[in-house]
Design a protein around this motif. Structure first.
Motif, PDB file in Angstrom:
ATOM      1  N   GLY A   1       0.824  -1.201   0.000  1.00  0.00           N
ATOM      2  CA  GLY A   1       0.000   0.000   0.000  1.00  0.00           C
ATOM      3  C   GLY A   1       0.857   1.249   0.000  1.00  0.00           C
ATOM      4  O   GLY A   1       1.676   1.440   0.900  1.00  0.00           O
ATOM      5  N   GLY A   2       0.666   2.110  -1.008  1.00  0.00           N
ATOM      6  CA  GLY A   2       1.508   3.299  -1.159  1.00  0.00           C
ATOM      7  C   GLY A   2       0.839   4.590  -0.778  1.00  0.00           C
ATOM      8  O   GLY A   2       1.236   5.660  -1.265  1.00  0.00           O
ATOM      9  N   GLY A   3      -0.160   4.534   0.113  1.00  0.00           N
ATOM     10  CA  GLY A   3      -0.763   5.766   0.617  1.00  0.00           C
ATOM     11  C   GLY A   3       0.014   6.295   1.810  1.00  0.00           C
ATOM     12  O   GLY A   3       1.151   5.904   2.073  1.00  0.00           O
TER      13      GLY A   3
ATOM     14  N   PHE B   1      13.950  -3.669   2.348  1.00  0.00           N
ATOM     15  CA  PHE B   1      12.638  -3.056   2.528  1.00  0.00           C
ATOM     16  C   PHE B   1      11.984  -2.934   1.163  1.00  0.00           C
ATOM     17  O   PHE B   1      12.615  -2.476   0.193  1.00  0.00           O
ATOM     18  CB  PHE B   1      12.753  -1.672   3.165  1.00  0.00           C
ATOM     19  CG  PHE B   1      12.859  -1.699   4.666  1.00  0.00           C
ATOM     20  CD1 PHE B   1      11.719  -1.627   5.458  1.00  0.00           C
ATOM     21  CD2 PHE B   1      14.093  -1.807   5.279  1.00  0.00           C
ATOM     22  CE1 PHE B   1      11.809  -1.658   6.837  1.00  0.00           C
ATOM     23  CE2 PHE B   1      14.202  -1.840   6.655  1.00  0.00           C
ATOM     24  CZ  PHE B   1      13.055  -1.763   7.442  1.00  0.00           C
ATOM     25  N   MET B   2      10.719  -3.323   1.082  1.00  0.00           N
ATOM     26  CA  MET B   2      10.003  -3.274  -0.192  1.00  0.00           C
ATOM     27  C   MET B   2       8.628  -2.644  -0.005  1.00  0.00           C
ATOM     28  O   MET B   2       7.927  -2.928   0.969  1.00  0.00           O
ATOM     29  CB  MET B   2       9.844  -4.688  -0.777  1.00  0.00           C
ATOM     30  CG  MET B   2       9.014  -4.729  -2.059  1.00  0.00           C
ATOM     31  SD  MET B   2       8.777  -6.403  -2.707  1.00  0.00           S
ATOM     32  CE  MET B   2      10.399  -6.712  -3.383  1.00  0.00           C
ATOM     33  N   LEU B   3       8.247  -1.798  -0.949  1.00  0.00           N
ATOM     34  CA  LEU B   3       6.907  -1.214  -0.984  1.00  0.00           C
ATOM     35  C   LEU B   3       6.193  -1.727  -2.225  1.00  0.00           C
ATOM     36  O   LEU B   3       6.682  -1.559  -3.348  1.00  0.00           O
ATOM     37  CB  LEU B   3       6.987   0.314  -1.026  1.00  0.00           C
ATOM     38  CG  LEU B   3       5.641   1.050  -1.120  1.00  0.00           C
ATOM     39  CD1 LEU B   3       4.800   0.801   0.132  1.00  0.00           C
ATOM     40  CD2 LEU B   3       5.849   2.540  -1.336  1.00  0.00           C
ATOM     41  N   VAL B   4       5.051  -2.365  -2.042  1.00  0.00           N
ATOM     42  CA  VAL B   4       4.261  -2.924  -3.140  1.00  0.00           C
ATOM     43  C   VAL B   4       2.998  -2.088  -3.303  1.00  0.00           C
ATOM     44  O   VAL B   4       2.213  -1.940  -2.360  1.00  0.00           O
ATOM     45  CB  VAL B   4       3.890  -4.399  -2.861  1.00  0.00           C
ATOM     46  CG1 VAL B   4       3.042  -4.963  -3.989  1.00  0.00           C
ATOM     47  CG2 VAL B   4       5.147  -5.240  -2.661  1.00  0.00           C
ATOM     48  N   GLU B   5       2.799  -1.523  -4.495  1.00  0.00           N
ATOM     49  CA  GLU B   5       1.647  -0.665  -4.750  1.00  0.00           C
ATOM     50  C   GLU B   5       1.034  -1.031  -6.098  1.00  0.00           C
ATOM     51  O   GLU B   5       1.726  -1.070  -7.121  1.00  0.00           O
ATOM     52  CB  GLU B   5       2.068   0.804  -4.743  1.00  0.00           C
ATOM     53  CG  GLU B   5       1.033   1.785  -5.260  1.00  0.00           C
ATOM     54  CD  GLU B   5      -0.311   1.675  -4.552  1.00  0.00           C
ATOM     55  OE1 GLU B   5      -1.336   1.606  -5.254  1.00  0.00           O
ATOM     56  OE2 GLU B   5      -0.340   1.639  -3.313  1.00  0.00           O
ATOM     57  N   ALA B   6      -0.279  -1.281  -6.098  1.00  0.00           N
ATOM     58  CA  ALA B   6      -0.966  -1.709  -7.322  1.00  0.00           C
ATOM     59  C   ALA B   6      -1.066  -0.586  -8.348  1.00  0.00           C
ATOM     60  O   ALA B   6      -1.088  -0.842  -9.554  1.00  0.00           O
ATOM     61  CB  ALA B   6      -2.360  -2.237  -6.987  1.00  0.00           C
ATOM     62  N   ALA B   7      -1.150   0.667  -7.888  1.00  0.00           N
ATOM     63  CA  ALA B   7      -1.211   1.800  -8.817  1.00  0.00           C
ATOM     64  C   ALA B   7       0.188   2.135  -9.315  1.00  0.00           C
ATOM     65  O   ALA B   7       1.179   1.534  -8.900  1.00  0.00           O
ATOM     66  CB  ALA B   7      -1.844   3.001  -8.137  1.00  0.00           C
ATOM     67  N   ASN B   8       0.259   3.124 -10.184  1.00  0.00           N
ATOM     68  CA  ASN B   8       1.545   3.511 -10.766  1.00  0.00           C
ATOM     69  C   ASN B   8       2.142   4.744 -10.093  1.00  0.00           C
ATOM     70  O   ASN B   8       3.016   5.403 -10.674  1.00  0.00           O
ATOM     71  CB  ASN B   8       1.386   3.759 -12.265  1.00  0.00           C
ATOM     72  CG  ASN B   8       1.183   2.467 -13.039  1.00  0.00           C
ATOM     73  OD1 ASN B   8       1.884   1.478 -12.804  1.00  0.00           O
ATOM     74  ND2 ASN B   8       0.215   2.456 -13.937  1.00  0.00           N
TER      75      ASN B   8
ATOM     76  N   THR C   1      -1.283  -2.069   4.366  1.00  0.00           N
ATOM     77  CA  THR C   1      -1.791  -0.694   4.537  1.00  0.00           C
ATOM     78  C   THR C   1      -2.522  -0.240   3.280  1.00  0.00           C
ATOM     79  O   THR C   1      -2.508   0.946   2.949  1.00  0.00           O
ATOM     80  CB  THR C   1      -0.633   0.278   4.837  1.00  0.00           C
ATOM     81  OG1 THR C   1       0.271   0.277   3.719  1.00  0.00           O
ATOM     82  CG2 THR C   1       0.117  -0.116   6.085  1.00  0.00           C
ATOM     83  N   ALA C   2      -3.142  -1.181   2.573  1.00  0.00           N
ATOM     84  CA  ALA C   2      -3.747  -0.892   1.271  1.00  0.00           C
ATOM     85  C   ALA C   2      -5.185  -0.409   1.405  1.00  0.00           C
ATOM     86  O   ALA C   2      -6.127  -1.043   0.930  1.00  0.00           O
ATOM     87  CB  ALA C   2      -3.672  -2.121   0.376  1.00  0.00           C
ATOM     88  N   GLY C   3      -5.365   0.717   2.065  1.00  0.00           N
ATOM     89  CA  GLY C   3      -6.674   1.354   2.106  1.00  0.00           C
ATOM     90  C   GLY C   3      -7.557   0.944   3.267  1.00  0.00           C
ATOM     91  O   GLY C   3      -7.248   0.029   4.029  1.00  0.00           O
TER      92      GLY C   3
END
Length: 461
Positions: A174-176, A207-214, A269-271
């Motif tokens: 989650g990238g919010g 450390f990795m951040l995975v975000e479905a949006a661009n 943390t995806a919303g």
């Protein structure tokens, strides 16, 4: 001589003691005297959590106790019930409250503020429920801190390379705001802690951040979001945009881009979504499950008719944004709106109790600030883009002004001041999560007697 009747005080029930509930209760208790209204607040927790401080609490910049506000201490003129509202029957103006212990009870009211907030919005991903941890409560923040520091101890001690790689892999989905700030603060904490772990080279920590949006941090705009991504990448953080978490069964992380690896720490943390309790009410809901409201924060039905005595605000409410040119636009589920809506809601309830008309909520979103670790930040305020140390200072100044009560402001400020001259603690207190384990290991097991049907041992009549 005719006798003058005494008007009974209005019963105001506030469901939830988050940003909306606490601020509304504080304001109502100041604006209305005890002859005008009796305010009752129901929440399963004995405190309000100031969620913007969760990343700093997890990183050790703030004591976890200082990022929460004790309800009974601050709401002296309100009645506080420690329990959960399981359903609302507004047709009868009754809420069903389940106390911590004991049978459920009905709580009648004249006005109700429905503000249970939101919960993590999860997806049906294999292994997510068993392996991941959320990041919405102070308990989750403390658990994450202890878990990350514990993994450093594991990696520094083990001789197995696979165990070491798994322990040093930290995945945030989650990238919010929540995901980026939590990731940045934890990476900053680990980087500072590694001076005490000579066995662990810095380049082995992942450390990795995975975000479905661009993009990440959409709240601060595309340019500042791109700036944040560049800064995090320079710190060695692996950012995967346009990527989904497909599975994490037994800690084996599988991403939609085809990569697979093991990780002990997975943070979701995806919303968020409106609290599921709203489904157990007879109040009108929007398609996304939020309570439909007028700009006055009064609940309205599908035809636009006001549901008398029902109010809502914050993450669980669909409130029209009057400052947007789009007539269908709603206020974003942010702390900035929640705090201001709470004040307007309290003023409107006080006005209605005194026979006056409520006023529309109108607030133009002035911008957003994000902390990215010590002395690092990103912000966009009134269209002005701010980076680095100034943005970090703006982030801390704004949230210090927003956390309720002078007591908490002073405690947080003292924590930050001490941090300038003292290094932060890097001690894991993992035993907090299983406090009885050490005792049960040494206690002598004794076969328990079979209980009679009457657990208290009373004789049958």
């Amino acid at each position: 001589m005719a006798s003058v009747g005494v008007v009974a005080a209005k019963r105001i029930l506030i469901v939830g003691a988050g940003h909306v509930g606490l601020y509304a209760a504080l304001r109502l208790s100041k604006k209305l005297n005890l002859h005008e209204a009796e305010v009752t607040v129901v929440d399963p927790q004995p405190h309000m959590t100031y969620q913007p401080f969760l990343p700093e609490s997890a990183a050790g910049n703030i004591s976890p106790r200082h990022s929460v506000v004790p309800l009974r201490r601050e709401l002296k003129r309100c009645h506080v019930l420690s329990g959960t509202v399981t359903s609302i029957e507004h047709a009868r103006k009754v809420a069903i409250v389940q106390p911590i212990i004991g049978p459920a009870r009905e709580v009648p009211y004249d006005h109700i503020v429905v503000a249970p907030g939101s919960v993590s919005r999860t997806l049906p991903i294999p292994g997510l429920r068993e392996q991941a941890v959320g990041f919405k409560t102070i308990g989750e923040a403390v658990f994450l801190r202890n878990s990350v520091l514990d993994r450093l101890d594991v990696a520094a001690t083990t001789t197995d390379p696979a165990t070491r790689r798994r322990a040093l892999a930290f995945v945030f989905v989650g990238g919010g705001y929540a995901g980026v700030e939590a990731l940045a603060e934890m990476e900053d904490m680990v980087k500072g802690a590694l001076r005490y772990y000579p066995e662990i080279p810095k380049d082995e920590v992942r450390f990795m951040l995975v975000e479905a949006a661009n993009r990440i941090l959409p709240e601060v705009g595309p340019e500042m979001g791109a700036y944040t991504a560049v800064q995090l990448t320079r710190r060695g953080i692996d950012i995967r945009l346009g990527t989904r978490l497909d599975s994490c069964v037994d800690g084996l992380v599988k991403l939609s881009d085809g990569e697979a690896f093991e990780a002990d720490t997975i943070v979701w943390t995806a919303g968020v979504k409106p609290h599921p309790m709203l489904q157990d009410t007879d109040l009108p809901l929007s398609p996304r499950g939020a309570i439909t409201c007028k700009p006055t924060l009064q609940v309205v039905d599908a035809e636009g008719n006001v549901v008398e005595g029902a109010w809502s605000a914050g993450d669980c409410a669909a409130v029209p944004d009057l400052t947007s040119p789009d007539p269908a636009a709603l206020c974003s589920p942010s702390a900035q709106h929640a705090v201001r809506q709470a004040s307007q809601l309290a003023d409107n309830i006080a006005a209605v109790v005194r026979g006056r008309k409520p006023v529309d909520y109108r607030h133009k979103h002035v911008g957003s600030v994000a902390g990215l670790g010590l002395y690092k930040g990103a912000a966009r305020v009134y269209g002005i883009k701010v980076r680095g140390l100034p943005a970090w200072f703006m982030h801390r100044t704004y949230h210090l002004s927003r956390i309720p009560t002078l007591n908490r402001k002073i405690r947080v400020l003292v924590d930050w001041t001490l941090q300038l001259v003292l290094r932060r603690e890097v001690v894991a207190l993992g035993s907090l999560h299983e406090p009885r384990e050490a005792f049960t290991e040494v206690a002598v097991p004794i076969p328990l007697p079979v209980r009679s049907p009457d657990a208290l041992g009373r004789k049958a009549a």
